[in-house]
Scaffold this motif. Sequence first.
Motif, mmCIF file in Angstrom:
data_model
loop_
_atom_site.group_PDB
_atom_site.id
_atom_site.type_symbol
_atom_site.label_atom_id
_atom_site.label_comp_id
_atom_site.label_asym_id
_atom_site.label_seq_id
_atom_site.Cartn_x
_atom_site.Cartn_y
_atom_site.Cartn_z
ATOM 1 N N ASP A 58 5.507 3.431 -3.451
ATOM 2 C CA ASP A 58 6.644 3.511 -2.533
ATOM 3 C C ASP A 58 7.207 4.934 -2.531
ATOM 4 O O ASP A 58 8.229 5.213 -3.148
ATOM 5 C CB ASP A 58 7.705 2.490 -2.956
ATOM 6 N N ASP A 59 6.506 5.816 -1.877
ATOM 7 C CA ASP A 59 6.946 7.205 -1.746
ATOM 8 C C ASP A 59 7.203 7.854 -3.102
ATOM 9 O O ASP A 59 8.180 8.580 -3.272
ATOM 10 C CB ASP A 59 8.200 7.296 -0.857
ATOM 11 N N LEU A 60 6.327 7.541 -4.039
ATOM 12 C CA LEU A 60 6.359 8.203 -5.342
ATOM 13 C C LEU A 60 7.693 8.024 -6.061
ATOM 14 O O LEU A 60 8.336 9.002 -6.449
ATOM 15 C CB LEU A 60 6.108 9.711 -5.117
ATOM 16 N N ASN A 61 8.079 6.781 -6.230
ATOM 17 C CA ASN A 61 9.345 6.529 -6.922
ATOM 18 C C ASN A 61 9.109 6.588 -8.438
ATOM 19 O O ASN A 61 9.089 5.574 -9.129
ATOM 20 C CB ASN A 61 9.920 5.174 -6.503
ATOM 21 N N SER A 62 8.973 7.799 -8.924
ATOM 22 C CA SER A 62 8.666 7.981 -10.345
ATOM 23 C C SER A 62 9.796 7.534 -11.271
ATOM 24 O O SER A 62 9.512 7.075 -12.379
ATOM 25 C CB SER A 62 8.274 9.434 -10.620
ATOM 26 N N SER B 82 0.842 -1.185 0.000
ATOM 27 C CA SER B 82 0.000 0.000 0.000
ATOM 28 C C SER B 82 0.881 1.240 0.000
ATOM 29 O O SER B 82 2.097 1.149 0.099
ATOM 30 C CB SER B 82 -0.909 -0.006 1.227
ATOM 31 N N LEU B 83 0.250 2.379 -0.099
ATOM 32 C CA LEU B 83 0.988 3.635 -0.220
ATOM 33 C C LEU B 83 1.820 3.939 1.029
ATOM 34 O O LEU B 83 1.332 3.856 2.154
ATOM 35 C CB LEU B 83 -0.010 4.768 -0.465
ATOM 36 N N ALA B 84 3.069 4.274 0.802
ATOM 37 C CA ALA B 84 3.939 4.703 1.891
ATOM 38 C C ALA B 84 4.521 6.058 1.511
ATOM 39 O O ALA B 84 4.879 6.290 0.356
ATOM 40 C CB ALA B 84 5.056 3.690 2.113
ATOM 41 N N LEU B 85 4.602 6.950 2.467
ATOM 42 C CA LEU B 85 5.100 8.297 2.191
ATOM 43 C C LEU B 85 6.140 8.703 3.224
ATOM 44 O O LEU B 85 6.039 8.343 4.404
ATOM 45 C CB LEU B 85 3.949 9.316 2.233
ATOM 46 N N TYR B 86 7.115 9.456 2.769
ATOM 47 C CA TYR B 86 8.119 9.985 3.689
ATOM 48 C C TYR B 86 7.542 11.229 4.345
ATOM 49 O O TYR B 86 7.142 12.175 3.666
ATOM 50 C CB TYR B 86 9.407 10.335 2.942
#
Length: 456
Positions: free
Chosen positions: A346-350, A2-6
Amino acid sequence: MSLALYNSLTRRKAPFTPLNPERVTMYVCGPTVYNRVHIGNARPAVVFDTLFRLLQTQYSNVVYARNITDIDDKIMNTAAASGEDISELSTRFAQAYFDDMAALNCLEPSIIPYATQHIPEMISMIERLIAKGHAYSADGHVLFAVQSMPNYGALSGRSLEDMLAGARVEVAEYKQYAGDFVLWKPSADHEPGWQSPWGYGRPGWHLECSAMIEKHLGETIDIHGGGQDLIFPHHENEIAQSCCANDGQPVARYWLHNGFINIDGEKMSKSLGNFRMVNDLLKQYPGEVLRYVILSSHYRSEQNFGKELLDSAWRSLDSLYGYLRGVPAGTAKLNKASAGYQALLDDLNSPVAISELYRLGKEMHAAEGEQQAQLRDELLGLSDIMGLLQQDADQWFKNIRGDQGISEADIEALIVERQQAKANKDYTGADKVRQDLLDQGVVLEDSREGTSWRRS
RNA sequence: GGCGCCGUAGCAAAGUGGUAAUGCAGUGGACUGCAACUCCGCCAUCGUCGGUUCGAUUCCGACCGGCGCCUCCA
């Protein structure tokens, strides 16, 4: 996954769990509208637009607010210098900002609150802060008493002593404590202002966000975003105001901050004269190229903008569109199990998500029929979250690049001419046509079906 | 002075305690009348020096180099 954010507040990455899954709330600090925005302003817009899109794949109701600061000394000074009415000036540049962000494929936020439309809410918040002993009026100003808040400085990770030790600004005499900041300040008669219990004046910079968040999103929101430079003092003070006005309720649960953009290794600054305005860049590059550059590095790291990077990003996008060219149009279909989607969670790993775009593009290109269609839809599903590959692939290659180019009719005519030369085995003539076109930025591609062209 | 960040191939950029994704550029080859597109292949030991470890680019320390913030709006 699921979504993870720093979270800047806790300095660690953590799973994201909204307060209310039925209404996920996000607030991002928008621009002060006194000029065209530069590329540094574009980064948070693009990054949080991507997060907005990502959240919408997980929650049915995401409310995203991005404000417009339309009262500020910078605006006042600019207006005074040109003689333009302050509201006309701010309206003009707000619209310019909307245009620029739209060119970068940013969706419109759910709410766009304006500071000047929330003066009563700000005054009311000041009154609450005074009543609760967190603010005081002095000499026409109202100041927030930072010492009244036990853990002031938590976000930026500094103590009051540390901050004052390094202070390089003279302390105004009306402050009880050097670290106190302005909630309301007096305006001269000729300056913009509003009547308040403390006289004619205008709000301090930090107050608008606190007031607008509370009004539109609630006392505690899920995500608050902005540039790293806003951590202190802006966000620190926002926390102080909101938290103290609401009896200790946190204003935001996840604080996200994007890194800076530098130009050729140096910070953008007036003295260096190296501001890159989005509008100017858009004259040379498609908005999608700018967006690609921004997403090609992780949002928290520093990013260095330069011509080489922009040119290479353009060629990179050409590769992706190249895979799509010739494949029938499809319907985006997100594969939530895919590596690309998981990377974004994963913390917006674009950057990793973009690399998956290439993998999917190559696979799609090699596949056929139903399998190809599936891969195409998956590719589009992933690129949609990032706001990339939003154009028709053929059109992408036919759009005129740079200032001007040869017309499509002229290109077609020259291709016919070359076909004739080829039919006559006049390869020298045929090659000359191709070289002429190449000199004008047009590449010819022969195939069994005939000759197609693209601009490069 | 205080707090914090970064240093991966020519340019960008992920990542992991077990010998480093991806893109652009370059390069060898296939394809092509020649090209382009596409395909196959090649191209780095991760700032330096120590330490911990069976093993470190990944952990710890030092150093070198680059950078950000430190309040009224540069």
